[in-house]
Design a protein around this motif. Structure first.
Motif, PDB file in Angstrom:
ATOM      1  N   ARG A 134       0.923  -1.325   0.076  1.00 39.79           N
ATOM      2  CA  ARG A 134       0.136  -0.072  -0.138  1.00 39.79           C
ATOM      3  C   ARG A 134       0.913   1.267  -0.076  1.00 39.79           C
ATOM      4  N   TYR A 149      -4.479  11.832  -6.259  1.00 42.15           N
ATOM      5  CA  TYR A 149      -4.142  10.672  -5.177  1.00 42.15           C
ATOM      6  C   TYR A 149      -3.965  11.782  -3.959  1.00 42.15           C
ATOM      7  N   PHE A 185      -6.968  10.875  -1.437  1.00 39.87           N
ATOM      8  CA  PHE A 185      -6.615   9.785  -0.464  1.00 39.87           C
ATOM      9  C   PHE A 185      -5.677  10.446   0.563  1.00 39.87           C
ATOM     10  N   ILE A 193      -2.784   2.105  -4.396  1.00 38.10           N
ATOM     11  CA  ILE A 193      -3.835   3.196  -4.182  1.00 38.10           C
ATOM     12  C   ILE A 193      -5.030   2.931  -4.147  1.00 38.10           C
ATOM     13  N   GLY A 194      -6.060   2.925  -3.317  1.00 39.85           N
ATOM     14  CA  GLY A 194      -7.328   2.639  -3.418  1.00 39.85           C
ATOM     15  C   GLY A 194      -7.609   1.424  -2.970  1.00 39.85           C
ATOM     16  N   ASP A 195      -9.031   1.047  -2.771  1.00 38.35           N
ATOM     17  CA  ASP A 195      -9.343  -0.393  -2.093  1.00 38.35           C
ATOM     18  C   ASP A 195      -9.638  -1.417  -3.139  1.00 38.35           C
ATOM     19  N   GLY A 202      -7.710   2.975  -7.391  1.00 40.27           N
ATOM     20  CA  GLY A 202      -7.737   4.614  -7.366  1.00 40.27           C
ATOM     21  C   GLY A 202      -8.416   5.036  -8.192  1.00 40.27           C
TER      22      GLY A 202
END
Length: 717
Positions: free
Chosen positions: A12, A73, A77, A270-272, A341
């Motif tokens: 991550r 980003y 985020f 980046i992101g889920d 992301g």
């Protein structure tokens, strides 16, 4: 395993270091810098490189997509970003990640570039070109190896790599990096960070029947792979997309076109990756088909390509007109692992009129009808799972096989398998070339439609649609169109929408279109023959283009006969430098409309290797002969797609004047390719006979001298 497990999980991203090198350096600079990025990001993904250009080195005015995602980003985020633009300082910071460098050849055996990239992933030695060695010596980084002068050819270097490096690599990841400079294929170097990070194999292995030894070597490599796997970057300039994808599909490897895709080691962190999105289907009550209506839906997708996700879907997502009318977009389902992301961004900025609809061909790009039996159902099931996660109800499922089919393969069992796996959605599409004569499948769990037309920048697309509706009296009429994958297509279509409305044509979204089609099928309003084939339709789509293609066929057949009869050295040069390979997937008028351009299309290429001459000459002869056959049949109102049925129909038309012999011989040799090519002098004789026969066919089936034809069909996308 899940299909996302083909890709190792990246760490991550919690912070980023953005580097915009203030240097004027060639592509070899970026090869080692991106390789360093892969080493750095392997355990702590944070180094983000900004080159400052769009996909494939496009115009300087192209939005800086690297900057767009960096800013997104940071804002969405909350990821802190440090700036460090001096390359020397960057090297000093990450000196401990580098265990020396390997020098590669940029003049004779450029394949050594790929060996050095692969070795970087395995041994942490940076791949360095001779004119880049200054960076290493300045920082006291030792040379560990020199690959120059070690191999007699690119093929010999590849064979050594497969024997010595492939067993040490992560054998689910192969990246084809073309070495034939100065083609753009060979200058597209954005993927090194991902290859190095995951210890993948980088090589250039053309997969055309022109290059028998390279194809055999590729097959040997893939036989030692771990399946399923992924093939990344893009094909070589010496082969064709559909050849490249078909060969990997046979081995259970799917494709990601990932040129123009920098920083994948960052985007994947980046992101889920578990986030799920939904695009609710319209109610069936709101999707009733009306008997007298004409329905049109538009769709744009290079969504199987990571570069299209990176560059805001081929440069069209940010146009101010987006959302003014219904439009379909294909998004890579594997974004959930590679770019979560980015996927979130597209959903956050989606308009009501944007309909997300899966790209070619499911989870990634492949031809599932060619997959090994033990893997194909797994691939289709995984595709449906990721389509559901990314909120895409339908999908574009393509199946090509250039050796036997001009466009989509008509494989009913394969289509049934797709329909069954995807039946939770409203339908499927296919066909990057439009034709009302291509097969669609209305029976089965859900309909699968081939595109009936193609919308292009600079073309009167509304006029095309209106004319088609006039030439085809079927009502209700359902027209699915691909839109060209190019900047400007949105502005083009937006300028034409009012004309469609004024003509009583209803433009609807993809989901709505297919629910209306399902309603029409249930109500018996449409039959399996989706379009009534009128004389006007036949003239527009088959007869006129077919007869006007024949003069081009005759000219190219003469060029081929002249080359084949000449000095062997000159023949090998013409085979290499003319645009024969462009005829493999483009209509002849688009490939050979200008003779001088066609004959110099690949003028930078070295002549064909004498070892490959027999295979190359047969390949070109087959390509020209197949073009002639299709043109003759079309001139007679016959749609030519399947080679075997087309040859039978051609024989019945041309046999009365004895005009099939060279075609029969060329096609027979093509079918027996695995056993080896015919001698060059045999194929040369067939080429001479082909030219003579094509001249007679042109006289017999070609246009009148005063026809003045302008009605070429839209270019495939």
């Amino acid at each position: 395993m899940n299909i996302t497990d083909v890709f190792p999980t990246l760490p991550r991203v919690s912070h980023m270091l953005a580097c915009r090198p203030r240097v004027d350096e060639p592509v070899d600079f970026w090869i080692w810098l991106r390789s360093l990025q892969g080493l750095v990001n392997r355990d702590d993904a944070h180094l983000y490189l900004v080159r400052g250009a769009g996909a494939l080195g496009s115009d300087p005015q192209t939005p800086l997509y690297e900057e767009h995602w960096l800013n997104y980003y940071r804002e969405a985020f909350g990821i802190p970003v440090e700036e460090l633009n001096d390359v020397d300082t960057l090297i000093d910071r990450y000196r401990d990640a580098i265990d020396g460098y390997v020098l590669y050849d940029t003049d004779e055996v450029i394949q050594t570039q790929n060996l050095a990239i692969t070795l970087c992933g395995l041994d942490a030695t940076l791949p360095i070109a001779p004119d880049q060695e200054k960076w290493m010596t300045r920082h006291g980084i030792p040379r560990r190896d020199d690959l120059r002068g070690r191999f007699e050819s690119d093929l010999a270097a590849a064979e050594w790599a497969i024997d010595n490096l492939w067993p040490r690599c992560y054998r689910r990841l192969y990246a084809n990096l073309c070495v034939h400079r100065p083609s753009w294929y060979a200058l597209a170097h954005e993927l090194e960070d991902f290859i190095v990070c995951h210890r993948g194999m980088a090589l250039d292995l053309p997969l055309s029947r022109q290059t028998r030894r390279s194809l055999a070597l590729y097959r040997r490599m893939l036989e030692q792979a771990e399946r399923p796997g992924v093939q990344m970057n893009w094909h070589c300039v010496l082969d064709q997309e559909k050849e490249y994808v078909a060969e990997s599909a046979k081995q259970g490897f799917f494709n990601l076109c990932s040129v123009g895709s920098p920083n994948l080691t960052i985007h994947g962190g980046i992101g889920d990756p578990d986030a799920s999105y939904q695009q609710p289907l319209p109610s069936t009550d709101a999707c009733k088909a009306e008997a007298g209506k004409v329905y049109v839906c538009l769709y744009n997708s290079d969504g199987d390509a990571t570069w299209a996700m990176n560059n805001l879907h081929s440069g069209n997502w940010l146009v101010p007109q987006r959302g003014s009318f219904p439009f379909g977009w294909g998004f890579l389902p594997l974004m959930v692992k590679l770019m979560p992301g980015m996927l979130r961004y597209y959903w956050e900025t989606k308009h009501e009129n944007d309909c997300f609809w899966g790209p070619s061909s499911g989870a990634a790009y492949t031809y599932s009808h060619l997959w090994p039996g033990e893997h194909v159902q797994w691939y289709l099931n995984e595709s449906r799972r990721l389509l559901d996660q990314t909120g895409q109800n339908g999908c574009n499922m393509v199946n090509w096989f250039l050796q036997d089919w001009w466009r989509e393969v008509d494989d009913t069992p394969a289509v049934r398998r797709e329909q069954e796996a995807m039946k939770s959605g409203p339908g499927l599409v296919c066909g990057l070339g439009g034709s009302p004569y291509a097969k669609s499948y209305l029976d089965g769990p859900i309909p699968k439609l081939h595109s009936v037309h193609i919308a292009n920048v600079g073309r009167d697309n509304a006029g095309d649609i209106i004319r088609f509706a006039e030439e085809c009296p079927t009502r209700p009429l359902f027209m699915f169109l691909f839109a060209q994958i190019a900047e400007g297509i949105w502005e083009q279509l937006d300028s034409e929408v009012d004309r469609l409305t004024d003509a009583g044509i209803e433009l609807v979204g993809m989901d709505t279109f297919f629910l209306k089609l399902q309603d029409a099928i249930r109500g018996g309003l449409v039959s399996d023959e989706l379009y009534e084939k009128t004389d006007a339709l036949s003239e527009t789509w088959l007869r006129a283009p077919g007869r006007n293609r024949l003069p081009y066929c005759a000219k190219l057949a003469q060029e081929l006969a002249h080359a084949a009869a000449g000095d062997p050295k000159q023949c090998r040069a013409i085979l290499a430098r003319a645009g024969w390979i462009d005829l493999v997937s483009r209509e002849i008028e688009h490939a050979a409309g200008d003779r001088d351009t066609f004959m110099t299309a690949y003028q930078w290429r070295s002549p064909v290797d004498p070892v490959d001459e027999a295979d190359t000459l047969l390949y070109v002869a087959f390509t020209v002969a197949w073009t002639v056959v299709r043109s003759v049949l079309e001139s007679q109102g016959i749609y030519a797609n399947d080679r075997f049925s087309a040859i039978d129909a051609f024989r019945s038309i041309a046999a009365e004047t004895g005009e099939t012999d060279p075609f029969d011989r060329i096609f027979a040799a093509w079918d027996d390719w695995e056993a080896g090519p015919p001698r060059v002098d045999e194929t040369a004789a067939w080429c001479r006979a082909l030219a003579e026969t094509t001249d007679r066919l042109c006289e017999r089936f070609g246009p009148d001298s005063d026809e003045g034809f302008q009605g070429w069909l839209p270019r495939p996308i």
